[in-house]
Design an enzyme around this catalytic site. Structure first.
Site, short mmCIF file in Angstrom:
data_model
loop_
_atom_site.label_atom_id
_atom_site.label_comp_id
_atom_site.label_asym_id
_atom_site.label_seq_id
_atom_site.Cartn_x
_atom_site.Cartn_y
_atom_site.Cartn_z
N THR A 41 1.16 -0.98 -0.04
CA THR A 41 -0.29 0.10 -0.10
C THR A 41 1.12 1.33 0.23
O THR A 41 2.30 0.72 -0.11
CB THR A 41 -0.92 0.07 1.61
OG1 THR A 41 0.02 -0.15 2.28
CG2 THR A 41 -2.13 -1.19 1.22
N GLU A 94 -5.02 4.66 3.53
CA GLU A 94 -3.69 3.12 2.43
C GLU A 94 -4.48 2.67 1.42
O GLU A 94 -5.49 1.95 1.32
CB GLU A 94 -3.75 2.00 3.76
CG GLU A 94 -2.80 2.38 4.95
CD GLU A 94 -3.17 1.46 6.14
OE1 GLU A 94 -2.45 0.46 5.44
OE2 GLU A 94 -3.51 1.87 7.52
#
Length: 165
Positions: A41, A94
């Site tokens: 991420t 994220e």
């Protein structure tokens, strides 16, 4: 945990409050995406997450993303919120860009267009259940973004690098 859910997210066209456009320099996160989940991420800065919280509920979202000076655009899923499995103390944004990158891109500008909401945040009893749900989110994003109304946003000027203009 075998989860059954629809992998095409409604509505069939982009609907208010979307699209939501966010950008910021990629910051260091918790280091869990790649290491623990196998799903890397890129985190937007805390200030961007705070601003997004004024217009978005916590949950899992999907849309388009571009990074740095590249005008290449990829599908993305975003976990926005507290990540209850990890008991985060700060809300985070994220983003998992659905592409394999050869290296990290910390400090590069990340531009995203959020096109829709997949599901609420939830807690999990084990890591495997979390990973299974994330993989379903990824499938849902890929399938849902193939619709014309969503595809049109892939070429939005917002996703283009400002340094190339």
């Amino acid at each position: 945990m075998k989860v059954e859910r629809n992998l095409i997210i409604e509505p069939s066209v982009v609907t208010t409050p979307y699209p939501i456009m966010l950008k910021g320099k990629v910051t260091k996160g918790f280091g869990r995406g790649s290491k623990e989940l196998g799903i890397p991420t890129a985190n937007l800065p805390e200030s961007v997450a705070e601003d997004a919280g004024k217009i978005m509920e916590t949950g899992i979202y999907y849309g388009w993303a571009s990074v740095g000076e590249s005008d290449q655009v990829w599908e993305m899923v975003m976990s926005f919120g507290w990540n209850p499995f990890y008991k985060n103390e700060k809300r985070s944004a994220e983003i998992h860009i659905i592409n394999k990158f050869p290296s990290d891109f910390y400090d590069e500008e990340l531009r995203i267009i959020v096109t829709g909401y997949i599901r609420p945040e939830q807690n999990y009893t084990c890591l495997e259940d979390l990973i299974e749900d994330i993989n379903l989110d990824i499938q849902a994003a890929i399938l849902s973004l193939k619709r014309e109304s969503y595809l049109q946003l892939k070429s939005n000027e917002f996703l283009k690098s400002e340094t190339k203009n």
